[in-house]
Design an enzyme around this catalytic site. Structure first.
Site, PDB file in Angstrom:
ATOM      1  N   THR A  70      76.103  -7.625 -25.851  1.00  0.00           N
ATOM      2  CA  THR A  70      74.948  -7.547 -24.958  1.00  0.00           C
ATOM      3  C   THR A  70      74.022  -6.401 -25.342  1.00  0.00           C
ATOM      4  O   THR A  70      72.798  -6.568 -25.417  1.00  0.00           O
ATOM      5  CB  THR A  70      75.410  -7.398 -23.494  1.00  0.00           C
ATOM      6  OG1 THR A  70      76.120  -8.574 -23.108  1.00  0.00           O
ATOM      7  CG2 THR A  70      74.223  -7.202 -22.559  1.00  0.00           C
ATOM      8  N   GLN A 184      79.683 -15.543 -31.728  1.00  0.00           N
ATOM      9  CA  GLN A 184      80.676 -16.628 -31.776  1.00  0.00           C
ATOM     10  C   GLN A 184      81.013 -17.049 -33.202  1.00  0.00           C
ATOM     11  O   GLN A 184      81.996 -17.751 -33.419  1.00  0.00           O
ATOM     12  CB  GLN A 184      80.153 -17.845 -31.006  1.00  0.00           C
ATOM     13  CG  GLN A 184      79.966 -17.635 -29.522  1.00  0.00           C
ATOM     14  CD  GLN A 184      81.280 -17.473 -28.773  1.00  0.00           C
ATOM     15  OE1 GLN A 184      82.327 -17.925 -29.218  1.00  0.00           O
ATOM     16  NE2 GLN A 184      81.223 -16.830 -27.617  1.00  0.00           N
ATOM     17  N   THR A 242      78.199   8.982 -27.983  1.00  0.00           N
ATOM     18  CA  THR A 242      79.386   9.369 -28.741  1.00  0.00           C
ATOM     19  C   THR A 242      80.106   8.128 -29.243  1.00  0.00           C
ATOM     20  O   THR A 242      80.378   7.202 -28.472  1.00  0.00           O
ATOM     21  CB  THR A 242      80.331  10.205 -27.855  1.00  0.00           C
ATOM     22  OG1 THR A 242      79.646  11.372 -27.410  1.00  0.00           O
ATOM     23  CG2 THR A 242      81.578  10.607 -28.628  1.00  0.00           C
ATOM     24  N   CYS A 335      79.901 -15.359 -18.697  1.00  0.00           N
ATOM     25  CA  CYS A 335      78.983 -14.526 -17.923  1.00  0.00           C
ATOM     26  C   CYS A 335      78.368 -15.292 -16.759  1.00  0.00           C
ATOM     27  O   CYS A 335      77.799 -14.703 -15.863  1.00  0.00           O
ATOM     28  CB  CYS A 335      77.880 -13.991 -18.826  1.00  0.00           C
ATOM     29  SG  CYS A 335      78.484 -12.954 -20.172  1.00  0.00           S
TER      30      CYS A 335
END
Length: 395
Positions: A70, A184, A242, A335
């Protein structure tokens, strides 16, 4: 044990990735620190970057680590749009396929609503294929207004593999950068970033046996991106934060293993996939296959993707009934699970809302076996009959 057939949502962590991650979790070090522990962590990150780049057909300098698919999709789409529009205010249009994952769709819609973007949706054919000629037609309306083309490498619902290299070639005729969501595809079909010609490619670890929470945006060195986050500028000054050294190490190990065994694993999964599809069709009930499918084919459709359309049933009802029978699957994108509306992918392919509601996605992966296929085929009849009774279907 339940039969797990939702590998497109997430697939189990590979033993090699778990071992690599566990080893690194026991070592302290921030890869941005200059002392010995920091340099050791940096070495692990850079060796992993090189390993991942080899698996993807990319240069190490092109791999930008992120938190997952995402974030990579958003950075590619929104970051490119902002940079292109800043360089040329006329570049306000995004050309996107109508079958993208919501990580792309919702980002595009946000840009339209809040950033003045315009979008041209390119719809697929009835098999879910977005043709290069359809993209050409969308661009040709006004090439000078296009900031970006984005078309996924393989669809997460119906498993259709797209002609990404052809699409990239068409866009590059007009100097337009191309992004592809390959979440995918990597580890399931051959993916070579350099050979594809795309400028930006999204990948994530947990779809190929790595951990959740780490991914990458593969971006050509000349790709211009406006950062979406600000701070240390750790990744080419376009992605601050980080670096998660243990997860990055596990990601690289999983990707290398998945790519190394791709050919043999694809043949194995195609055999399981085809047995499941053919078995479901033989059950009757008017079941059909969504997307492009030819028995034995591992190029036009993802090897582990089974997408069934069951008339007279609500997909969510089938999901819960199969779950109760020990079969874990999906109705489409994870989702969007639980949202009672037809899949935008199926609607874009021209299916009616009624037909699209009976969709069932069963996806196989590196832990799948014949026993999983047997469990599904044994559970489908009762699930379909009960779902039809619940919906009041008259046949």
């Amino acid at each position: 044990m339940p039969a797990y057939l939702d590998h497109a949502a997430t697939t189990p962590l590979r033993a090699s990735a778990l071992a690599a991650m566990t080893e690194q979790l026991q070592v302290t070090g921030n890869a941005s620190s200059l002392h010995t522990a920091g340099r050791r962590a940096r070495r692990v990150v850079e060796e992993s970057r090189e390993q991942l780049a080899r698996a993807l057909g990319a240069r190490p300098s092109e791999v930008v680590f992120t938190s997952g698919g995402t974030e990579s999709d958003n950075l590619a789409v929104a970051g490119t749009f902002a940079a292109r529009r800043e360089a040329d205010p006329a570049r306000v249009r995004i050309v996107a396929s109508g079958i993208e994952h919501h990580a792309v769709l919702d980002c595009v819609e946000h840009l339209v609503t809040h950033e003045g973007a315009k979008v041209t949706w390119v719809e697929p054919d009835e098999l879910g294929v977005v043709s290069a000629e359809a993209v050409r037609a969308a661009i040709s309306d006004d090439p000078g207004s296009v900031a970006l083309v984005t078309v996924m490498w393989a669809n997460n619902e119906v498993g259709t593999v797209q002609p990404v290299a052809e699409i990239a070639a068409v866009a590059h005729e007009h100097g337009i950068p191309v992004h592809t969501d390959a979440v995918q595809a990597v580890g399931h079909v051959p993916v070579d970033f350099a050979a594809s010609g795309v400028d930006l490619m999204t990948v994530t670890a947990h779809k190929l046996g790595g951990p959740v929470g780490v991914g990458a945006l593969v971006a050509r060195r000349d790709a211009v991106l406006t950062p979406l986050t600000f701070g240390g500028g750790q990744e080419r000054q376009v992605r601050s934060g980080t670096l998660d050294t243990p997860a990055i190490r596990a990601f690289a190990v999983a990707a290398q293993e998945a790519v190394a065994e791709l050919d043999a694993e694809a043949r194995r999964l195609v055999a399981l996939r085809d047995r499941l599809i053919e078995g479901a069709l033989d059950l009757g009930y008017g079941i059909t296959v969504g997307g492009a499918w030819q028995p034995g084919d591992a190029t036009g459709r993802l090897p582990g993707n089974v997408h069934l359309l069951v008339p007279g049933c609500e997909g969510d009802s089938l999901l819960y009934l199969l779950d109760a029978a020990g079969v874990e699957c999906s109705t489409g994108s994870a989702c969007q699970a639980g949202v009672p509306r037809p899949s935008h992918v199926l609607l874009a392919m021209g299916l009616s809302a009624e037909r699209a509601r009976g969709a069932l996605r069963l996806t196989l992966g590196h832990t799948s076996t014949d026993a999983d296929v047997d469990a599904v085929l044994a559970a489908i009849p009762t699930a379909v009959e009960r779902a039809r009774r619940a919906s009041g279907w008259a046949g």
